[in-house]
Design a protein around this motif. Structure first.
Motif, PDB file in Angstrom:
ATOM      1  N   PRO A  61       0.807  -1.226   0.000  1.00 48.19           N
ATOM      2  CA  PRO A  61       0.000   0.000   0.000  1.00 48.19           C
ATOM      3  C   PRO A  61       0.842   1.279   0.000  1.00 48.19           C
ATOM      4  N   GLU A  62       1.947   1.264   0.763  1.00 45.85           N
ATOM      5  CA  GLU A  62       2.772   2.474   0.809  1.00 45.85           C
ATOM      6  C   GLU A  62       3.467   2.756  -0.518  1.00 45.85           C
ATOM      7  N   ASP A  63       3.572   1.744  -1.385  1.00 45.30           N
ATOM      8  CA  ASP A  63       4.118   1.973  -2.725  1.00 45.30           C
ATOM      9  C   ASP A  63       3.104   2.690  -3.611  1.00 45.30           C
ATOM     10  N   ILE A  64       1.836   2.408  -3.375  1.00 46.34           N
ATOM     11  CA  ILE A  64       0.758   2.961  -4.198  1.00 46.34           C
ATOM     12  C   ILE A  64       0.367   4.364  -3.742  1.00 46.34           C
ATOM     13  N   GLU A  65       0.495   4.618  -2.449  1.00 42.63           N
ATOM     14  CA  GLU A  65       0.022   5.883  -1.878  1.00 42.63           C
ATOM     15  C   GLU A  65       0.530   7.138  -2.580  1.00 42.63           C
ATOM     16  N   PRO A  66       1.829   7.239  -2.930  1.00 44.49           N
ATOM     17  CA  PRO A  66       2.292   8.488  -3.553  1.00 44.49           C
ATOM     18  C   PRO A  66       1.575   8.832  -4.858  1.00 44.49           C
ATOM     19  N   PHE A  67       1.099   7.820  -5.567  1.00 47.54           N
ATOM     20  CA  PHE A  67       0.428   8.065  -6.844  1.00 47.54           C
ATOM     21  C   PHE A  67      -0.976   8.629  -6.655  1.00 47.54           C
ATOM     22  N   ILE A  68      -1.593   8.349  -5.520  1.00 46.33           N
ATOM     23  CA  ILE A  68      -3.000   8.715  -5.329  1.00 46.33           C
ATOM     24  C   ILE A  68      -3.195   9.656  -4.141  1.00 46.33           C
ATOM     25  N   ARG A  69      -2.128  10.264  -3.688  1.00 45.63           N
ATOM     26  CA  ARG A  69      -2.167  11.074  -2.469  1.00 45.63           C
ATOM     27  C   ARG A  69      -3.165  12.227  -2.566  1.00 45.63           C
ATOM     28  N   ARG A  70      -3.408  12.745  -3.762  1.00 50.92           N
ATOM     29  CA  ARG A  70      -4.317  13.889  -3.920  1.00 50.92           C
ATOM     30  C   ARG A  70      -5.789  13.469  -3.997  1.00 50.92           C
ATOM     31  N   ILE A  71      -6.041  12.161  -3.927  1.00 48.33           N
ATOM     32  CA  ILE A  71      -7.408  11.643  -3.969  1.00 48.33           C
ATOM     33  C   ILE A  71      -7.871  11.373  -2.542  1.00 48.33           C
ATOM     34  N   GLY A  72      -9.110  11.691  -2.247  1.00 50.30           N
ATOM     35  CA  GLY A  72      -9.641  11.483  -0.905  1.00 50.30           C
ATOM     36  C   GLY A  72      -9.539  10.036  -0.451  1.00 50.30           C
ATOM     37  N   LEU A  73      -9.293   9.860   0.845  1.00 48.23           N
ATOM     38  CA  LEU A  73      -9.208   8.538   1.464  1.00 48.23           C
ATOM     39  C   LEU A  73      -8.126   7.675   0.826  1.00 48.23           C
ATOM     40  N   PHE A  74      -7.012   8.295   0.457  1.00 50.04           N
ATOM     41  CA  PHE A  74      -6.014   7.590  -0.350  1.00 50.04           C
ATOM     42  C   PHE A  74      -5.362   6.420   0.369  1.00 50.04           C
ATOM     43  N   ARG A  75      -5.214   6.495   1.690  1.00 51.63           N
ATOM     44  CA  ARG A  75      -4.563   5.378   2.394  1.00 51.63           C
ATOM     45  C   ARG A  75      -5.414   4.109   2.339  1.00 51.63           C
ATOM     46  N   GLY A  76      -6.694   4.259   2.622  1.00 52.89           N
ATOM     47  CA  GLY A  76      -7.586   3.106   2.550  1.00 52.89           C
ATOM     48  C   GLY A  76      -7.690   2.565   1.138  1.00 52.89           C
TER      49      GLY A  76
END
Length: 201
Positions: A61-76
């Protein structure tokens, strides 16, 4: 009503950008409580890094997070994407299944996601009820329900099965462009003459 929508939005389709069923699944999961614009801005880099389920299944998940950080609820959402990619590989050979129950069973993919993916990727007749579709269904007195599943059932009873996919895309576009949640442009609406304006929001 259907005729008015067909005149206004003859080529109505999803505004999510995708090339494969996997990309559509990922984009739809990301679109929950987020705009299509924000999703479309994030997915090119995400898909360049993880073009298919096999590639994404190896990610944390932490690999994917930087790509979607500007999207709401990105960690989940990052957790869900990593998990659903692994399940696609383990259960479905890395392919998005053309099966409603199988898609609903994926992390982050509920009934609306399954309807969006199956209708746009595989031509499955479905009505995906998001906030726009639900709001317009109530304003136009097509349903009094607030539960999306019940709104979906009401719309399916009223409209021909072959137009379900078009209907949900057209209602989404109309909800974004004309029948906004606040200050709807009733004076510019092609359905104003037969809209009862009795929405329960």
């Amino acid at each position: 009503m259907l005729g008015a929508l067909e005149t206004l939005y003859p080529d109505a389709r999803t505004e999510l950008e995708f090339r494969t069923p996997f990309e559509l699944l990922v984009a739809t999961v990301l679109s929950a409580q987020a705009t299509d614009v924000s999703v479309n801005a994030a997915t090119p880099a995400l898909f360049a890094a993880y073009p298919d389920a096999q590639a994404m299944s190896a990610a944390q998940p932490e690999d994917i997070e930087p790509f979607i950080r500007r999207i709401g609820l990105f960690r989940g959402k990052a957790r869900n994407l990593a998990a659903l990619a692994r399940l696609l590989v383990e259960r479905h050979g890395g392919e998005v299944p053309n099966d409603f129950g199988a898609v609903v069973a994926l992390p982050g993919a509920g009934r609306k996601t399954a309807n969006v993916v199956l209708s746009n990727a595989f031509g499955y007749p479905a009505i995906a009820v998001d906030t726009h579709v639900g709001r317009l269904a109530r304003r136009l007195a097509l349903s009094v329900q607030t539960n999306p599943d019940k709104v979906e059932a009401d719309l399916q009873k009223l409209f021909p099965r072959g137009r379900w996919v078009f209907l949900h895309h057209a209602l989404i576009l109309h909800g974004r462009r004309v029948c906004a949640a606040r200050n709807p442009a009733c004076g510019a609406c092609v359905m104003a003459d037969f809209c009862p304006k009795v929405g329960v929001e």
